[in-house]
Design a protein around this motif. Structure first.
Motif, PDB file in Angstrom:
ATOM      1  N   HIS A  32       0.824  -1.208   0.000  1.00 24.35           N
ATOM      2  CA  HIS A  32       0.000   0.000   0.000  1.00 24.35           C
ATOM      3  C   HIS A  32       0.859   1.260   0.000  1.00 24.35           C
ATOM      4  N   HIS A  83       0.246   4.297  -2.507  1.00 23.84           N
ATOM      5  CA  HIS A  83       0.073   5.665  -2.029  1.00 23.84           C
ATOM      6  C   HIS A  83       1.094   6.600  -2.695  1.00 23.84           C
ATOM      7  N   ALA A 122      -7.927   9.532  -9.213  1.00 20.28           N
ATOM      8  CA  ALA A 122      -8.932   8.535  -8.821  1.00 20.28           C
ATOM      9  C   ALA A 122      -9.028   7.428  -9.861  1.00 20.28           C
ATOM     10  N   HIS A 141     -10.320   4.223  -8.089  1.00 19.10           N
ATOM     11  CA  HIS A 141     -11.344   4.672  -7.151  1.00 19.10           C
ATOM     12  C   HIS A 141     -12.575   5.140  -7.922  1.00 19.10           C
ATOM     13  N   GLY A 176     -13.707  11.491  -3.225  1.00 21.16           N
ATOM     14  CA  GLY A 176     -13.462  11.593  -1.786  1.00 21.16           C
ATOM     15  C   GLY A 176     -12.291  10.753  -1.321  1.00 21.16           C
ATOM     16  N   SER A 177     -12.061   9.645  -1.991  1.00 17.91           N
ATOM     17  CA  SER A 177     -10.985   8.754  -1.568  1.00 17.91           C
ATOM     18  C   SER A 177      -9.602   9.241  -1.971  1.00 17.91           C
ATOM     19  N   VAL A 178      -9.525  10.267  -2.818  1.00 16.35           N
ATOM     20  CA  VAL A 178      -8.210  10.791  -3.201  1.00 16.35           C
ATOM     21  C   VAL A 178      -7.918  12.126  -2.523  1.00 16.35           C
TER      22      VAL A 178
END
Length: 75
Positions: A36, A40, A57, A62, A66-68
């Motif tokens: 991970h 990242h 994303a 994704h 929101g997740s980025v």
């Protein structure tokens, strides 16, 4: 430790990625090296170079922006 490649054309499994990181960590004396961390880092580089959260994303697979959000905060 020797490296033995998996089957050509097959995706690397989660356990396989963890094993690669473990070997890299042992060889380079780096503790707690996880797949991970590489993901990242790749997301951070894409965000810094391109600057578009939609591209970041999509690159990371994704479905939402929101997740980025963390990648934009790092930049």
């Amino acid at each position: 430790m020797s490296y033995s490649p998996g089957r050509a054309g097959r995706r690397l499994s989660v356990r396989g990625a963890e094993a690669v990181c473990t070997r890299l960590g042992l060889v380079n004396q780096v503790t707690k090296l996880h797949p991970h961390r590489f993901r990242h880092t790749a997301g951070t580089i894409v965000q810094e170079e391109i600057g578009d959260p939609r591209v970041t994303a999509d690159y990371l697979g994704h479905h939402g922006l929101g997740s980025v959000a963390g990648y934009t905060e790092v930049s």
